[in-house]
Motif scaffolding. Sequence first.
Motif, short mmCIF file in Angstrom:
data_model
loop_
_atom_site.label_atom_id
_atom_site.label_comp_id
_atom_site.label_asym_id
_atom_site.label_seq_id
_atom_site.Cartn_x
_atom_site.Cartn_y
_atom_site.Cartn_z
N GLY A 171 -21.83 37.02 -42.40
CA GLY A 171 -21.29 35.68 -42.23
C GLY A 171 -19.78 35.64 -42.29
O GLY A 171 -19.11 36.69 -42.36
N PRO A 172 -19.20 34.45 -42.25
CA PRO A 172 -17.74 34.32 -42.27
C PRO A 172 -17.15 34.80 -43.59
O PRO A 172 -17.82 34.82 -44.62
CB PRO A 172 -17.50 32.83 -42.05
CG PRO A 172 -18.77 32.18 -42.48
CD PRO A 172 -19.87 33.14 -42.18
N VAL A 173 -15.89 35.17 -43.54
CA VAL A 173 -15.16 35.68 -44.69
C VAL A 173 -14.08 34.67 -45.07
O VAL A 173 -13.27 34.27 -44.22
CB VAL A 173 -14.53 37.05 -44.38
CG1 VAL A 173 -13.68 37.53 -45.56
CG2 VAL A 173 -15.61 38.07 -44.05
N ALA A 174 -14.06 34.25 -46.33
CA ALA A 174 -13.00 33.35 -46.79
C ALA A 174 -11.69 34.12 -46.83
O ALA A 174 -11.60 35.15 -47.49
CB ALA A 174 -13.35 32.78 -48.15
N GLN A 175 -10.69 33.61 -46.14
CA GLN A 175 -9.42 34.33 -46.04
C GLN A 175 -8.28 33.35 -45.83
O GLN A 175 -8.49 32.19 -45.42
CB GLN A 175 -9.46 35.35 -44.90
CG GLN A 175 -9.81 34.74 -43.54
CD GLN A 175 -10.36 35.77 -42.57
OE1 GLN A 175 -9.67 36.69 -42.17
NE2 GLN A 175 -11.62 35.60 -42.18
N ASP A 176 -7.07 33.80 -46.13
CA ASP A 176 -5.88 33.01 -45.85
C ASP A 176 -5.33 33.39 -44.48
O ASP A 176 -5.38 34.56 -44.08
CB ASP A 176 -4.80 33.28 -46.90
CG ASP A 176 -5.16 32.77 -48.28
OD1 ASP A 176 -6.21 32.09 -48.40
OD2 ASP A 176 -4.42 33.07 -49.23
N VAL A 177 -4.82 32.38 -43.78
CA VAL A 177 -4.12 32.62 -42.52
C VAL A 177 -2.66 32.27 -42.76
O VAL A 177 -2.32 31.11 -43.00
CB VAL A 177 -4.71 31.79 -41.38
CG1 VAL A 177 -3.96 32.07 -40.07
CG2 VAL A 177 -6.20 32.07 -41.21
N ALA A 178 -1.82 33.30 -42.76
CA ALA A 178 -0.41 33.14 -43.13
C ALA A 178 0.49 33.25 -41.91
O ALA A 178 0.13 33.84 -40.89
CB ALA A 178 -0.03 34.22 -44.16
N GLY A 179 1.67 32.65 -42.05
CA GLY A 179 2.66 32.74 -41.00
C GLY A 179 3.72 33.78 -41.30
O GLY A 179 3.63 34.51 -42.29
N PRO A 180 4.77 33.84 -40.48
CA PRO A 180 5.78 34.90 -40.60
C PRO A 180 6.96 34.55 -41.48
O PRO A 180 7.85 35.38 -41.66
CB PRO A 180 6.24 35.06 -39.14
CG PRO A 180 6.15 33.67 -38.59
CD PRO A 180 4.96 33.04 -39.25
N CYS A 181 7.01 33.32 -42.02
CA CYS A 181 8.19 32.89 -42.76
C CYS A 181 8.24 33.53 -44.15
O CYS A 181 7.20 33.76 -44.78
CB CYS A 181 8.20 31.38 -42.89
SG CYS A 181 8.30 30.49 -41.32
N CYS A 182 9.44 33.78 -44.62
CA CYS A 182 9.63 34.49 -45.89
C CYS A 182 9.61 33.55 -47.08
O CYS A 182 10.60 33.39 -47.80
CB CYS A 182 10.93 35.28 -45.85
SG CYS A 182 10.79 36.81 -44.90
N PHE A 183 8.48 32.88 -47.29
CA PHE A 183 8.22 32.21 -48.56
C PHE A 183 6.72 32.19 -48.76
O PHE A 183 5.94 32.18 -47.80
CB PHE A 183 8.84 30.81 -48.63
CG PHE A 183 8.27 29.81 -47.66
CD1 PHE A 183 7.26 28.94 -48.03
CD2 PHE A 183 8.78 29.71 -46.37
CE1 PHE A 183 6.75 27.99 -47.15
CE2 PHE A 183 8.28 28.78 -45.47
CZ PHE A 183 7.26 27.92 -45.86
N ALA A 184 6.29 32.20 -50.00
CA ALA A 184 4.88 32.43 -50.33
C ALA A 184 3.95 31.35 -49.81
O ALA A 184 2.78 31.61 -49.53
CB ALA A 184 4.72 32.57 -51.84
N GLY A 185 4.46 30.14 -49.68
CA GLY A 185 3.60 29.04 -49.26
C GLY A 185 3.41 28.92 -47.78
O GLY A 185 2.81 27.93 -47.31
N ASP A 186 3.89 29.88 -47.00
CA ASP A 186 3.76 29.79 -45.54
C ASP A 186 2.33 30.14 -45.13
O ASP A 186 2.05 31.21 -44.60
CB ASP A 186 4.76 30.73 -44.86
CG ASP A 186 4.75 30.57 -43.35
OD1 ASP A 186 4.43 29.47 -42.87
OD2 ASP A 186 5.06 31.56 -42.65
N LEU A 187 1.42 29.19 -45.35
CA LEU A 187 0.00 29.36 -45.08
C LEU A 187 -0.50 28.18 -44.26
O LEU A 187 -0.31 27.02 -44.64
CB LEU A 187 -0.79 29.44 -46.39
CG LEU A 187 -0.35 30.52 -47.39
CD1 LEU A 187 -1.01 30.28 -48.73
CD2 LEU A 187 -0.71 31.91 -46.86
N VAL A 188 -1.16 28.47 -43.13
CA VAL A 188 -1.72 27.38 -42.33
C VAL A 188 -3.17 27.13 -42.71
O VAL A 188 -3.74 26.09 -42.34
CB VAL A 188 -1.59 27.66 -40.82
CG1 VAL A 188 -0.13 27.72 -40.41
CG2 VAL A 188 -2.32 28.92 -40.41
N ALA A 189 -3.81 28.06 -43.41
CA ALA A 189 -5.17 27.87 -43.90
C ALA A 189 -5.33 28.72 -45.16
O ALA A 189 -4.85 29.86 -45.21
CB ALA A 189 -6.20 28.26 -42.85
N VAL A 190 -5.99 28.18 -46.15
CA VAL A 190 -6.19 28.86 -47.42
C VAL A 190 -7.68 28.96 -47.72
O VAL A 190 -8.39 27.95 -47.67
CB VAL A 190 -5.46 28.11 -48.57
CG1 VAL A 190 -5.76 28.77 -49.92
CG2 VAL A 190 -3.96 28.08 -48.31
#
Length: 474
Positions: A375-394
């Motif tokens: 089944g699907p895997v719970a994962q974060d989808v992160a962007g390229p910006c240099c700060f920890a909160g750069d996440l479009v999905a958590v």
Amino acid sequence: MTSNPVATGAGAGAGAGAGAQAAARRRERAVRAAVEQRLIGPDQPVVGLLDVAGIRAAAAELWAAFNEVVAPGTPVLHAFAVKAASLVPVLRLLADEGIGCEVASPGELALARAAGVRPEHIVLDAPAKTTAELREAIELGIAVNADNPQELARLDALVRPRTGPGPALPPGPLGLRVNPQVGGGSIGALSTATATSKFGVALLDPGAREWVVNAFTKRPWLTRLHAHVGSQGCPLELMAAGVRATYELAEEINRTVGRQQIDTLDIGGGLPVNFASDEITPDYLDYALLLRDTVPGLFDGRYGLVTEFGRSLIAKSGTVLARVEYAKSAGGRPIAITHAGAQLATRTVFAPESWPLRVMAYDGEGVPKPTGPDGPVAQDVAGPCCFAGDLVAVDRPLPELQPGDLVALLDTGAYYVSNHFAYNSLPRPGIYGFSISGSGKNTRVRFAPVRSPQSLDEIVAESGGEHAGALSGL
């Protein structure tokens, strides 16, 4: 303003479910074609795609909805809120569908003019217009909605040549924005009719309503009333209440002056967008019918009508496609590092509760990626910006992403593709519109450039490259 055209174009009259399914199929074909035609790949790892048929369908549905409720022959101008997609080819496409422009800055006005939008189809709204901006709008014959008493005083000086000695200026329509103070929605930053909103004249403040009536009495050239309750997060009933309050004020003003001085009501835009699925809900007809029930006099032919919809015309037609550069894990959670983060999905990264986005997974060929046997895997989808909160999905359940896969951020046609956040000097991606013809093996996907990918030389130029030694010499 223009009279209502007959609604035509892709999707006009189609059921909402069928339209959503057709849009999803177009998106799937466009993603694969973007890979095949090398719009995205190792050297161009992020791209914006716009569904031309979807945009045309939204425009047609807007016209059809209001044609359903307004009296025949009523002057109607649907003006697209340029801030939602500040892209000249998009403005031209909407103009082809009979949609004008609502602008809130000199830059947005320049974009509308570059797109060939006629002055009579442009409305200028902004809370901080300079005298020069007001003068330009009046000289061009563009409609202006004054925001406050001080701005109205500036207009007094600028329109004096019309009513006093000297040559008359072209008579662009002039109006006043009011805040009906009917309350806010679930996103405070987008609620513009709260008790303390910065926009317009606050009608419920002591003495404000009387001041507005008197302002119109003294200015026979003031012929419009404007209000806008808000956008995403605002229920339709709240929006309709704001329109009703504005209509009732217009009726009071016209009774006081003894004639129909206010001939046009600008009711703003703000239709919310469903970011949870491909379905378009609510739709323009839902809103138009609610307005008819709430403010029946609005549509009896005595008032011209202006709307200022933005996000709802284009959001569902946009997709951001980004390459997964790396896949890693931290604390036991998988993380996909992609090239689409805060520089594109700024609102989602900084206010994820208000602006969640759907994410779809594709393999490197642009084919939807199936989930594994577990089944699907719970994962974060992160962007390229240099700060920890750069996440479009958590912690998002998705097929497990690997380097070279693609992620699609859906419903990103408004604000996401056009309003770039230049964090880390990341370049603006290329944006392409697409159309699809044929079927089966004869399906053909054509792309047209909307905005070219930003070059590194352009980033340097924007960052003062020509003045490199300026500070050293001080």
